[in-house]
Design a protein around this motif. Structure first.
Motif, short mmCIF file in Angstrom:
data_model
loop_
_atom_site.label_atom_id
_atom_site.label_comp_id
_atom_site.label_asym_id
_atom_site.label_seq_id
_atom_site.Cartn_x
_atom_site.Cartn_y
_atom_site.Cartn_z
N ASP A 303 0.86 -1.18 0.00
CA ASP A 303 0.00 0.00 0.00
C ASP A 303 0.89 1.23 0.00
OD1 ASP A 303 -2.38 1.33 -0.15
OD2 ASP A 303 -2.77 1.34 1.99
N ALA A 304 0.37 2.31 -0.56
CA ALA A 304 1.08 3.58 -0.63
C ALA A 304 0.24 4.65 0.02
CB ALA A 304 1.38 3.95 -2.09
N ALA A 305 0.83 5.45 0.89
CA ALA A 305 0.08 6.50 1.58
C ALA A 305 1.04 7.45 2.29
CB ALA A 305 -0.89 5.89 2.60
N ASP A 306 0.53 8.61 2.63
CA ASP A 306 1.29 9.62 3.37
C ASP A 306 1.17 9.32 4.86
OD1 ASP A 306 2.51 11.89 4.36
OD2 ASP A 306 0.85 13.25 3.83
N PHE A 307 1.92 8.31 5.32
CA PHE A 307 1.74 7.83 6.69
C PHE A 307 2.43 8.70 7.73
CE2 PHE A 307 5.42 5.37 5.10
CZ PHE A 307 6.36 5.60 6.10
N ASP A 308 3.30 9.62 7.32
CA ASP A 308 3.97 10.48 8.30
C ASP A 308 3.55 11.94 8.17
OD1 ASP A 308 5.16 10.96 5.87
OD2 ASP A 308 7.22 10.66 6.55
N ASN A 309 2.48 12.19 7.39
CA ASN A 309 1.96 13.55 7.18
C ASN A 309 3.04 14.51 6.66
OD1 ASN A 309 -0.50 12.63 8.00
ND2 ASN A 309 -0.59 13.79 9.91
N SER A 310 3.92 13.96 5.82
CA SER A 310 4.96 14.78 5.20
C SER A 310 4.48 15.38 3.89
CB SER A 310 6.19 13.92 4.92
OG SER A 310 5.90 12.91 3.96
N GLY A 311 3.32 14.93 3.41
CA GLY A 311 2.82 15.36 2.12
C GLY A 311 3.26 14.47 0.98
N CYS A 357 -2.28 -5.69 3.17
CA CYS A 357 -1.95 -4.61 4.11
C CYS A 357 -2.60 -3.33 3.62
CB CYS A 357 -0.44 -4.43 4.24
SG CYS A 357 0.40 -3.90 2.72
N ALA A 358 -2.88 -2.42 4.54
CA ALA A 358 -3.51 -1.16 4.15
C ALA A 358 -3.26 -0.11 5.22
CB ALA A 358 -5.02 -1.36 3.96
N PHE A 359 -2.98 1.10 4.78
CA PHE A 359 -2.91 2.25 5.67
C PHE A 359 -4.31 2.83 5.84
CE2 PHE A 359 1.50 2.45 3.95
CZ PHE A 359 2.20 2.48 5.15
N PHE A 360 -4.73 3.07 7.07
CA PHE A 360 -6.00 3.76 7.34
C PHE A 360 -5.93 4.31 8.75
CE2 PHE A 360 -6.56 -0.09 9.56
CZ PHE A 360 -7.74 -0.09 10.30
N ASP A 361 -6.71 5.34 9.00
CA ASP A 361 -6.70 5.99 10.32
C ASP A 361 -7.72 5.28 11.20
OD1 ASP A 361 -6.56 7.59 12.52
OD2 ASP A 361 -6.79 9.49 11.44
N ALA A 362 -7.28 4.26 11.89
CA ALA A 362 -8.20 3.39 12.64
C ALA A 362 -8.89 4.11 13.79
CB ALA A 362 -7.45 2.17 13.16
N ASN A 363 -8.17 5.00 14.49
CA ASN A 363 -8.76 5.68 15.65
C ASN A 363 -9.06 7.15 15.40
OD1 ASN A 363 -6.14 6.58 15.52
ND2 ASN A 363 -5.56 5.93 17.59
N ASP A 369 -2.58 4.52 10.37
CA ASP A 369 -2.13 3.28 10.98
C ASP A 369 -2.00 2.23 9.88
OD1 ASP A 369 -2.55 4.54 13.62
OD2 ASP A 369 -4.66 4.40 13.06
N LEU A 370 -1.47 1.07 10.22
CA LEU A 370 -1.24 0.03 9.22
C LEU A 370 -1.79 -1.31 9.70
CD1 LEU A 370 0.16 -0.90 6.55
CD2 LEU A 370 2.18 -1.41 7.95
N VAL A 371 -2.69 -1.90 8.90
CA VAL A 371 -3.16 -3.25 9.18
C VAL A 371 -2.45 -4.20 8.21
CG1 VAL A 371 -5.17 -3.05 7.62
CG2 VAL A 371 -5.17 -4.76 9.44
N ALA A 372 -2.04 -5.35 8.71
CA ALA A 372 -1.42 -6.38 7.87
C ALA A 372 -1.96 -7.72 8.32
CB ALA A 372 0.10 -6.34 8.00
N VAL A 373 -2.46 -8.51 7.38
CA VAL A 373 -3.01 -9.82 7.71
C VAL A 373 -2.04 -10.90 7.25
CG1 VAL A 373 -5.38 -8.99 7.66
CG2 VAL A 373 -4.39 -9.96 5.59
N ASN A 374 -2.03 -12.00 7.99
CA ASN A 374 -0.99 -13.00 7.84
C ASN A 374 -1.55 -14.41 7.75
OD1 ASN A 374 1.07 -10.90 8.45
ND2 ASN A 374 0.18 -11.00 10.50
N GLY A 375 -0.73 -15.32 7.27
CA GLY A 375 -1.08 -16.73 7.21
C GLY A 375 -0.08 -17.45 6.34
N HIS A 376 0.27 -18.67 6.72
CA HIS A 376 1.28 -19.40 5.96
C HIS A 376 0.66 -20.01 4.71
CE1 HIS A 376 5.26 -21.15 5.52
NE2 HIS A 376 5.61 -20.46 6.59
N ILE A 377 1.51 -20.62 3.87
CA ILE A 377 1.03 -21.18 2.61
C ILE A 377 0.82 -22.68 2.67
CG2 ILE A 377 2.08 -19.36 1.25
CD1 ILE A 377 4.32 -21.37 0.55
N ASP A 378 1.23 -23.33 3.75
CA ASP A 378 1.11 -24.78 3.81
C ASP A 378 0.86 -25.20 5.26
OD1 ASP A 378 1.34 -27.57 3.59
OD2 ASP A 378 2.93 -27.44 2.10
N GLU A 379 -0.19 -26.00 5.46
CA GLU A 379 -0.53 -26.42 6.82
C GLU A 379 0.54 -27.28 7.45
OE1 GLU A 379 -2.20 -29.56 4.08
OE2 GLU A 379 -2.05 -27.37 4.13
#
Length: 553
Positions: A303-311, A357-363, A369-379
């Motif tokens: 994901d791409a976003a201005d996560f530090d408010n630098s513009g 993954c995604a940047f969004f202002d959760a609160n 903020d950054l959400v990232a979801v996880n999971g392996h490829i083989d049980e």
């Protein structure tokens, strides 16, 4: 005395909690009526695509102002038919529940689906849907009457078979019509499946090194409902790519959309828009092609976003376990620095295999903020490594406003923190309360809808843009909002995450403030609009016209 609370981590350890993050994520999947389960078609042969999907999207397909949900599904392999599995479209009932309208919408179709990208490519006011797949990708045009029609062949996208993954709509030539970029992974087919094994006896899922790469595709919108393949003449063609994720950003700040591609075991790509119909790969020179030790990582989501408010937009890229998330902050001269370790994200994500993954202002505190979801490829990973599970807990990295992040996933509710074999993630305000909710898909499992309940008194400013001279979705537009706390920026975009798409309205957290002193909209056409003293709430902004409030919260 400062009171501290404790919680049980996913590993069963008693851990001191961070300060209250100011929001909770409540699993409302069942009460919302979302009944979906992904079918990978796995029957024991361990075909490579089985472990990769699926994606998801928030979209307003019927134009009623409320977000609906689209879930991608795969299917059984030929010769091993056990069940019928199709795409799933859920219409928002505007009361916290959804109705399955897949059949009436004309989307009850079987394909080995992977990802989704949504946009109004024909500028008729209704969002259309591109589904990527193993085999033939499909383009569905929205009729505006609650249904879709397959226009793949008519649009000039037919007759192409590939292992496609993420996709993105963007107006790379700024002619007012959205063009289409499609990621392709590797050259694979059931007939050319490679036998891979960890123990030398039992088949396992191969890594991408076992297969040749496959070029991404770029299609230019002719403006008449059809597309032209410009992959070669645009400079995008690269048969070594093994692409899984793509994001749009303005790397060189010239107002023209550039593209970042996350590659698996190959160098990432940063395609700089040369403003003449061609692109130049500047990933190596910009510092985003490799890890800090010079290695190509297993890039998945981005994901791409201005996560530090630098513009200026930075990048987050999820990778394989032991590789960490890459967090690239933009510097001067077109260079990026990977600040993952310095920010706290690196060490926290080292043992995770990340996908969406995604940047969004959760609160809604004014920092992304950054959400990232996880999971392996083989049980079978549980039999190989003690550190890496098959199902893995997600991360939600809260921005501390000082350049750092800390993971608050375990504080947001047991349902969210529970380990999952997650793949796609998207955000959107499905209940119209002003904060951003999350949609997560799992491999060979359910889709999960989490309602965001902001527990602080923070407010938001939400703006939905409609282009007139620019493309109707205003993709590529940048909105800057200023308060006494500083300036935030958001870009209207599709794609990002992994195989998934979030809503296109932009959301700014105001904290406790009740208004923004200044809002500036920079349109792809070059038009700039400015508004003063904009109160908290939801707005619509049409190119060349004043904003108007939408009274919903």
């Amino acid at each position: 005395m400062t009171r501290r609370t404790f919680f049980l981590s996913p590993a069963g350890l008693l851990v001191a909690a961070n300060p209250d993050p100011g929001f909770r994520l409540v699993d409302v999947t069942q009460q919302a009526g979302i009944r979906f389960r992904h079918n990978s078609g796995a029957f024991g042969a361990k075909h490579l695509p089985e472990t990769m999907g699926p994606g998801c999207a928030f979209l307003d397909y019927d134009g009623d102002g409320w977000l609906d949900i689209l879930l991608v599904n795969s299917m059984d392999w030929p010769g091993h038919k056990r069940q019928r599995s199709t795409l799933a479209l859920y219409r928002n009932n505007r009361n916290g529940t959804f109705t399955d309208v897949t059949q009436r919408a004309g989307l009850a179709l079987e394909m080995y689906g992977m990802g989704v990208a949504v946009a109004d490519y024909d500028n008729d006011g209704f969002p259309d849907v591109l589904i990527t797949a193993v085999g033939q990708n499909r383009l569905f045009r929205n009729t505006g009457k609650g249904s879709f029609v397959d226009v793949t062949e008519k649009a000039g996208l037919g007759g192409r078979s590939a292992f496609s993954t993420s996709a993105i709509w963007c107006d790379y030539d700024r002619d007012g019509f959205l063009d289409l970029f499609i990621c392709n992974y590797v050259k694979w087919s059931p007939e050319h499946d490679v036998f891979c094994s960890v123990d030398g006896r039992n088949k396992s899922y191969c890594t991408p090194e076992a297969y040749h790469g496959s070029t991404c595709w770029l299609f230019r919108n002719r403006g008449n409902g059809a597309f032209e393949d410009v992959t070669a003449k645009s400079g995008i063609f690269d048969s070594n790519s093994k692409a899984l994720g793509v994001a749009m950003l303005d790397h060189d700040r010239d107002g023209w959309p550039d593209l970042f591609v996350a590659n698996d075991t190959q160098p990432n790509k940063l395609y700089r828009n040369m403003r003449n119909g061609t692109f130049e790969d500047v990933a190596v020179a910009s510092g985003v092609a490799f890890s800090e030790d010079g290695k190509a990582r297993a890039g998945m989501g981005v994901d791409a976003a201005d996560f530090d408010n630098s513009g200026v937009q930075g990048l987050a890229v999820t990778n394989f376990d032991n590789e960490m998330i890459g967090l690239y902050r933009a510097g001067t001269g077109g260079l990026y620095a990977d600040i993952a370790m310095k920010s706290g994200i690196g060490a926290a994500s080292r043992n995770s295999l990340g996908f969406g993954c995604a940047f969004f202002d959760a609160n809604l505190d004014g920092r992304l903020d950054l959400v990232a979801v996880n999971g392996h490829i083989d049980e079978t990973v549980r039999n190989i490594s003690r550190n890496h599970g098959y199902a893995q807990a997600p991360h939600l990295f809260l921005n501390d406003r000082k350049g750092g992040f800390h993971d608050v996933a375990a504080q947001l509710g047991a349902g969210f923190a529970e380990p999952k074999v997650a793949r796609g993630v998207a955000y959107g305000d499905f209940d119209g309360d002003g904060d951003l909710d999350l949609l997560i898909t799992t491999n060979q499992g359910p889709a999960l809808l989490y309602r965001n309940d902001v527990t602080s008194e923070n407010r938001s400013l939400r703006i939905r843009l409609t282009g007139t001279k620019s493309n109707r979705d205003a993709i590529g537009a940048t909105v800057r909002m200023t308060t006494p706390d500083g300036t935030q920026s958001r870009t209207v975009k599709t794609g990002g995450s992994y195989l998934s798409q979030s809503e296109m309205a932009v959301t700014f957290g105001l904290g406790r403030r009740d208004a923004a002193g200044r809002v500036v909209v920079e349109w792809p056409s070059g038009l700039v609009q400015e508004f003063k003293d904009v109160k908290a709430g939801a707005y619509e902004c049409t190119e060349g016209k004043m904003m108007r409030a939408r009274e919903r919260y």
